[in-house]
Design a protein around this motif. Structure first.
Motif, PDB file in Angstrom:
ATOM      1  N   ARG A 112       6.027  66.652  35.126  1.00 42.76           N
ATOM      2  CA  ARG A 112       5.234  66.204  36.280  1.00 42.76           C
ATOM      3  C   ARG A 112       3.746  66.137  35.917  1.00 42.76           C
ATOM      4  N   VAL A 113       3.263  67.164  35.220  1.00 39.18           N
ATOM      5  CA  VAL A 113       1.859  67.186  34.800  1.00 39.18           C
ATOM      6  C   VAL A 113       1.570  66.007  33.885  1.00 39.18           C
ATOM      7  N   ARG A 114       2.461  65.779  32.917  1.00 39.88           N
ATOM      8  CA  ARG A 114       2.278  64.680  31.971  1.00 39.88           C
ATOM      9  C   ARG A 114       2.224  63.342  32.695  1.00 39.88           C
ATOM     10  N   ALA A 115       3.119  63.154  33.673  1.00 41.86           N
ATOM     11  CA  ALA A 115       3.152  61.895  34.418  1.00 41.86           C
ATOM     12  C   ALA A 115       1.872  61.698  35.220  1.00 41.86           C
ATOM     13  N   MET A 116       1.370  62.753  35.833  1.00 41.69           N
ATOM     14  CA  MET A 116       0.126  62.651  36.596  1.00 41.69           C
ATOM     15  C   MET A 116      -1.042  62.247  35.709  1.00 41.69           C
ATOM     16  N   LEU A 117      -1.120  62.856  34.543  1.00 39.78           N
ATOM     17  CA  LEU A 117      -2.263  62.606  33.668  1.00 39.78           C
ATOM     18  C   LEU A 117      -2.227  61.224  33.024  1.00 39.78           C
ATOM     19  N   ARG A 118      -1.066  60.555  33.095  1.00 37.79           N
ATOM     20  CA  ARG A 118      -1.002  59.175  32.599  1.00 37.79           C
ATOM     21  C   ARG A 118      -1.575  58.187  33.604  1.00 37.79           C
ATOM     22  N   ARG A 119      -1.740  58.630  34.852  1.00 43.69           N
ATOM     23  CA  ARG A 119      -2.230  57.724  35.883  1.00 43.69           C
ATOM     24  C   ARG A 119      -3.711  57.454  35.689  1.00 43.69           C
ATOM     25  N   PRO A 120      -4.182  56.243  36.024  1.00 44.27           N
ATOM     26  CA  PRO A 120      -5.609  55.936  35.872  1.00 44.27           C
ATOM     27  C   PRO A 120      -6.450  56.831  36.762  1.00 44.27           C
ATOM     28  N   ARG A 121      -7.604  57.252  36.253  1.00 42.42           N
ATOM     29  CA  ARG A 121      -8.444  58.191  36.991  1.00 42.42           C
ATOM     30  C   ARG A 121      -9.709  57.531  37.523  1.00 42.42           C
ATOM     31  N   GLY A 122      -9.827  56.256  37.358  1.00 44.71           N
ATOM     32  CA  GLY A 122     -11.011  55.570  37.849  1.00 44.71           C
ATOM     33  C   GLY A 122     -10.949  54.124  37.446  1.00 44.71           C
ATOM     34  N   PRO A 123     -12.045  53.358  37.625  1.00 44.37           N
ATOM     35  CA  PRO A 123     -12.043  51.950  37.274  1.00 44.37           C
ATOM     36  C   PRO A 123     -11.701  51.764  35.801  1.00 44.37           C
ATOM     37  N   GLY A 124     -10.780  50.897  35.524  1.00 43.07           N
ATOM     38  CA  GLY A 124     -10.350  50.650  34.158  1.00 43.07           C
ATOM     39  C   GLY A 124     -11.067  49.468  33.552  1.00 43.07           C
ATOM     40  N   GLY A 135      -7.618  42.880  57.836  1.00 40.12           N
ATOM     41  CA  GLY A 135      -8.334  43.126  59.084  1.00 40.12           C
ATOM     42  C   GLY A 135      -9.570  43.965  58.816  1.00 40.12           C
ATOM     43  N   ASP A 136      -9.678  45.127  59.474  1.00 38.24           N
ATOM     44  CA  ASP A 136     -10.833  46.015  59.280  1.00 38.24           C
ATOM     45  C   ASP A 136     -10.725  46.863  58.012  1.00 38.24           C
ATOM     46  N   LEU A 137      -9.572  46.823  57.350  1.00 39.77           N
ATOM     47  CA  LEU A 137      -9.344  47.644  56.159  1.00 39.77           C
ATOM     48  C   LEU A 137      -9.777  46.892  54.910  1.00 39.77           C
ATOM     49  N   ARG A 138     -10.602  47.561  54.089  1.00 38.98           N
ATOM     50  CA  ARG A 138     -11.091  46.974  52.834  1.00 38.98           C
ATOM     51  C   ARG A 138     -10.795  47.959  51.707  1.00 38.98           C
ATOM     52  N   VAL A 139      -9.999  47.532  50.733  1.00 39.30           N
ATOM     53  CA  VAL A 139      -9.610  48.372  49.603  1.00 39.30           C
ATOM     54  C   VAL A 139     -10.212  47.781  48.331  1.00 39.30           C
ATOM     55  N   ASP A 140     -11.061  48.560  47.672  1.00 39.79           N
ATOM     56  CA  ASP A 140     -11.701  48.130  46.429  1.00 39.79           C
ATOM     57  C   ASP A 140     -11.007  48.822  45.261  1.00 39.79           C
ATOM     58  N   PRO A 141     -10.099  48.118  44.549  1.00 35.73           N
ATOM     59  CA  PRO A 141      -9.346  48.778  43.471  1.00 35.73           C
ATOM     60  C   PRO A 141     -10.208  49.149  42.274  1.00 35.73           C
ATOM     61  N   GLN A 142     -11.298  48.411  42.040  1.00 32.72           N
ATOM     62  CA  GLN A 142     -12.169  48.734  40.902  1.00 32.72           C
ATOM     63  C   GLN A 142     -12.994  49.982  41.177  1.00 32.72           C
ATOM     64  N   GLY A 143     -13.600  50.037  42.341  1.00 32.92           N
ATOM     65  CA  GLY A 143     -14.417  51.190  42.698  1.00 32.92           C
ATOM     66  C   GLY A 143     -13.630  52.332  43.304  1.00 32.92           C
ATOM     67  N   ARG A 144     -12.313  52.107  43.521  1.00 34.99           N
ATOM     68  CA  ARG A 144     -11.446  53.104  44.161  1.00 34.99           C
ATOM     69  C   ARG A 144     -12.084  53.587  45.470  1.00 34.99           C
ATOM     70  N   GLU A 145     -12.466  52.609  46.287  1.00 37.76           N
ATOM     71  CA  GLU A 145     -13.111  52.907  47.560  1.00 37.76           C
ATOM     72  C   GLU A 145     -12.347  52.235  48.687  1.00 37.76           C
ATOM     73  N   ALA A 164      -3.095  51.463  46.946  1.00 34.05           N
ATOM     74  CA  ALA A 164      -3.336  50.390  45.978  1.00 34.05           C
ATOM     75  C   ALA A 164      -2.037  49.678  45.611  1.00 34.05           C
ATOM     76  N   ALA A 165      -0.952  50.436  45.454  1.00 34.90           N
ATOM     77  CA  ALA A 165       0.339  49.815  45.142  1.00 34.90           C
ATOM     78  C   ALA A 165       0.800  48.905  46.273  1.00 34.90           C
ATOM     79  N   LEU A 166       0.653  49.357  47.503  1.00 37.77           N
ATOM     80  CA  LEU A 166       1.073  48.553  48.653  1.00 37.77           C
ATOM     81  C   LEU A 166       0.222  47.296  48.790  1.00 37.77           C
ATOM     82  N   THR A 167      -1.091  47.435  48.621  1.00 36.43           N
ATOM     83  CA  THR A 167      -1.985  46.291  48.832  1.00 36.43           C
ATOM     84  C   THR A 167      -1.955  45.297  47.684  1.00 36.43           C
ATOM     85  N   ALA A 168      -1.476  45.736  46.511  1.00 38.20           N
ATOM     86  CA  ALA A 168      -1.406  44.811  45.374  1.00 38.20           C
ATOM     87  C   ALA A 168      -0.384  43.700  45.620  1.00 38.20           C
ATOM     88  N   ARG A 169       0.668  44.016  46.385  1.00 38.24           N
ATOM     89  CA  ARG A 169       1.713  43.028  46.693  1.00 38.24           C
ATOM     90  C   ARG A 169       2.022  43.123  48.185  1.00 38.24           C
TER      91      ARG A 169
END
Length: 229
Positions: A112-124, A135-145, A164-169
């Motif tokens: 579980r730890v290994r899988a978590m640490l493989r995840r991106p931790r910020g803008p790539g 609508g009123d929701l704004r998701v910035d995948p680069q700035g993670r905001e 981010a996964a949901l909004t990507a598709r």
């Protein structure tokens, strides 16, 4: 560079076993045995992951997680000896990313730890991507905001990764398993209703009423998808 894992467990023999498995996997692992020491250690030397027992003397795991979340966005894996869902839900509600119920396999925890640490931790370094607007929701995948009606919404890493996964598709209805593969990793094993817990927290933070959703919709018999943009 090695990653630092802070093991917070009052059962000293178990803490040392977990730490030894983590060290063999290439991580730096430190042990503390009560809640106050956990918060102090996390402030003094910020960890990448905290393995956090729920039933600690002094400050319990929920309060430790709540305090750590005021100054750190490290990953948190909650350990609980209690099988009832209430403790799991409460633990995740203060910002834990995952949980394991005792008894557990130290190898599974390391995975579980290994899988978590493989995840991106910020803008790539990927191609710049414009914000995703629903609508009123704004998701910035680069700035993670994330913003709703212009106001910043504070999410944990896991909550952001799930959104981010949901909004990507946005037209895709994701099953729980597909969301787990996207966020926690394909080798994650556990209760897939973990996704429902995090979706509940996301909805609350976004001000999204599940009975009349504006953003995250439940697709009966399947899972979740984003509403129309």
């Amino acid at each position: 560079m090695s990653t630092r894992v802070l093991v917070v467990e009052d059962e000293r023999s178990l803490a040392k076993v977990v730490a030894s498995y983590l060290q063999r996997d290439g991580h730096e692992a430190d042990c503390v045995f009560d809640g106050l020491a956990a918060v102090a250690s996390a402030r003094r030397r910020p960890p990448d992951v905290i393995v956090l027992d729920l039933g600690l003397p002094g400050l319990d795991g929920i309060e430790v997680c709540r305090q750590v979340r005021t100054f750190s966005d490290c990953y948190v894996i909650m350990l609980t000896a209690r099988a009832d869902e209430v403790d799991k839900l409460v633990g995740l509600g203060v910002g834990a990313d995952d949980y394991l119920t005792k008894p557990f396999s130290p190898r599974e925890l390391v995975a579980r730890v290994r899988a978590m640490l493989r995840r991106p931790r910020g803008p790539g370094a990927a191609e710049p991507e414009p914000p995703r607007v629903f609508g009123d929701l704004r998701v910035d995948p680069q700035g993670r905001e994330v913003r709703v009606a212009g106001a910043t919404v504070e999410l944990t890493r896991t909550e952001f990764d799930l959104l981010a996964a949901l909004t990507a598709r946005p037209r895709m209805a994701f099953t729980r398993r597909q969301l787990i593969d996207a966020v926690w990793g394909a080798d994650w094993v556990g209760d897939e209703h973990l996704v429902d817990v995090h979706i509940g927290h996301l909805r609350r933070k976004l001000g999204d009423d599940p009975a009349a959703p504006r953003y995250i919709r439940t697709v009966r018999g399947i899972g979740y998808r984003m509403g129309e943009g």
